[in-house]
Design an enzyme around this catalytic site. Structure first.
Site, PDB file in Angstrom:
ATOM      1  CB  CYS A 152      -0.932  -0.012   1.218  1.00 23.23           C
ATOM      2  SG  CYS A 152      -1.909   1.493   1.394  1.00 23.23           S
ATOM      3  CB  CYS A 155      -0.343   2.445   4.081  1.00 21.24           C
ATOM      4  SG  CYS A 155      -1.883   1.824   3.432  1.00 21.24           S
ATOM      5  CG  ASP A 156       3.361   1.125   4.359  1.00 17.28           C
ATOM      6  OD1 ASP A 156       2.943   1.680   5.394  1.00 17.28           O
ATOM      7  OD2 ASP A 156       3.154  -0.070   4.094  1.00 17.28           O
TER       8      ASP A 156
END
Ligand code: NAP
Length: 327
Positions: A152, A155-156
């Site tokens: 993701c 997200c990261d």
């Protein structure tokens, strides 16, 4: 496992929640606070994202969940969700649902043996079984997920500032991830097993025009190197069989997702890609009294916060539906 053995009307639950990621646990908090005495069947521990707590159990730090200005570890966040659900009386069964029969009410739910009587009866069901990111199937993926390997970028991506990043895949997801990561990384290399992309033309045009994004065609990842965190990828050119080991600070696997909908095939309406259909911006499914929340019905946003929000929606929809039907 639950001790309950249904059979009489008294044993019929108001609501059974199947799945215990952010969507299921939020639905549990809301239905418990509405005095519906929910039962959550949370799944069983495993190394995949269909385990209790869902995909966040496989992540390390979460920095984009509102309310945690310093970030929070994924498993800690889910433990907090869980204790909040229990605080208001959610009953939690650590088991995997093996079969459901949604053809008539009360709905019937089995854990374990599917031949005997159902394990649970329910007036309403909230399906929040989530989805899984497809992985390459390498042993190293288990070790490095959350340690240089991610599924993701939203997200990261932030963690990979000024690093050389690889993205695996040739579809819209891979190019979307690559474009997003080009804001952070020093370089982004899309590694694709063929010599042409599956992604839509517009995404291809954007990615090909981006100076930071390079493409490695006809290439597959044979292994990932690094014990504590990712150091390099072992790549194989599928045309020449040449093997090279190349350093990368991060790798994003973007080869698709699979919703956990096997239990519901032939009963609930599914989209062509296997996700559950919900209607009119609500959590309602093709069967009255059955609601869906989280990634199992979301092939677009796929975020913990959107899953939690939709869990709240499903709880409110279930509560109102139960009230209207006076059960
Ligand atoms: P996808 O379209 O199925 O693409 C998966 C890609 O991964 C393909 O290029 C495939 O290669 C590759 N792949 C699959 N298994 C692999 C393996 N084991 N090893 C190496 N490569 C592998 O999945 P997606 O990109 O997640 O997209 C899913 C759907 O969502 C699509 O309909 C897509 O259009 C949509 N979507 C749209 C957007 C957008 O419009 N912004 C963003 C994301 C997703 P091959 O090409 O060789 O099969």
């Amino acid at each position: 496992m639950s001790e309950q053995s249904p059979g009489s009307g008294d044993d019929v639950r108001n609501v059974v929640i199947i799945g215990s990621g952010p969507a299921g646990l939020t639905a549990a908090i809301y239905t418990a606070r509405a005095n519906l005495e929910p039962l959550m069947i949370e799944g069983e521990p495993s190394s995949t994202s269909d385990q209790p707590g869902g995909q966040l159990m496989l992540t390390t730090e979460v920095e984009n969940y509102p309310g945690f200005p310093e970030g929070v570890m994924g498993p800690e966040l889910m433990a907090n969700f869980r204790s909040q659900a229990e605080r208001f009386g959610t009953e939690i069964d650590t088991a995997k649902v093996s079969r459901v029969d949604l053809t008539e009410r009360p709905f019937r739910i089995w854990v374990g043996d599917t031949d005997g009587p159902p394990s649970h009866l329910a007036q309403s069901v909230i399906v929040s079984t989530g989805a899984q990111s497809l992985m390459l199937g390498l042993e190293a993926e288990q070790r490095l997920l959350g340690h240089g390997l991610s599924t993701c970028a939203t997200c990261d991506g932030f963690f990979f500032r000024d690093q050389d990043i690889a993205v695996i895949g040739g579809g819209d997801s891979a190019l979307e991830e690559a474009l997003f990561l080009s804001r952070f990384g020093r370089t982004v290399t899309v590694i694709h097993r063929r010599d042409s992309l599956r992604a839509s033309k517009i995404m291809q045009d954007r990615a090909l025009a981006n100076d930071k994004i390079a493409f490695r065609w006809n290439t597959v990842v044979e292994d990932m190197v690094g014990e504590q965190s990712l150091e390099a990828l072992v790549l194989r050119d599928v045309l020449t069989d040449e093997i090279t080991t190349e350093p990368f600070g991060g790798v994003f696997v973007a080869i698709g997702h699979r919703p956990n909908t096997d239990l519901f095939k032939g009963q609930l309406e599914l989209k062509d890609n296997g996700y559950l259909v919900t209607h009119d911006g609500r959590s309602t499914t093709s069967i009255e009294g059955v609601f869906a929340a989280g990634d199992v019905q979301d092939d677009w946003y796929r975020q913990a916060i959107t899953a939690a929000g939709s869990g709240c929606m499903a709880a409110i929809d279930a509560e109102r539906w139960l009230e209207e039907h006076a059960v």
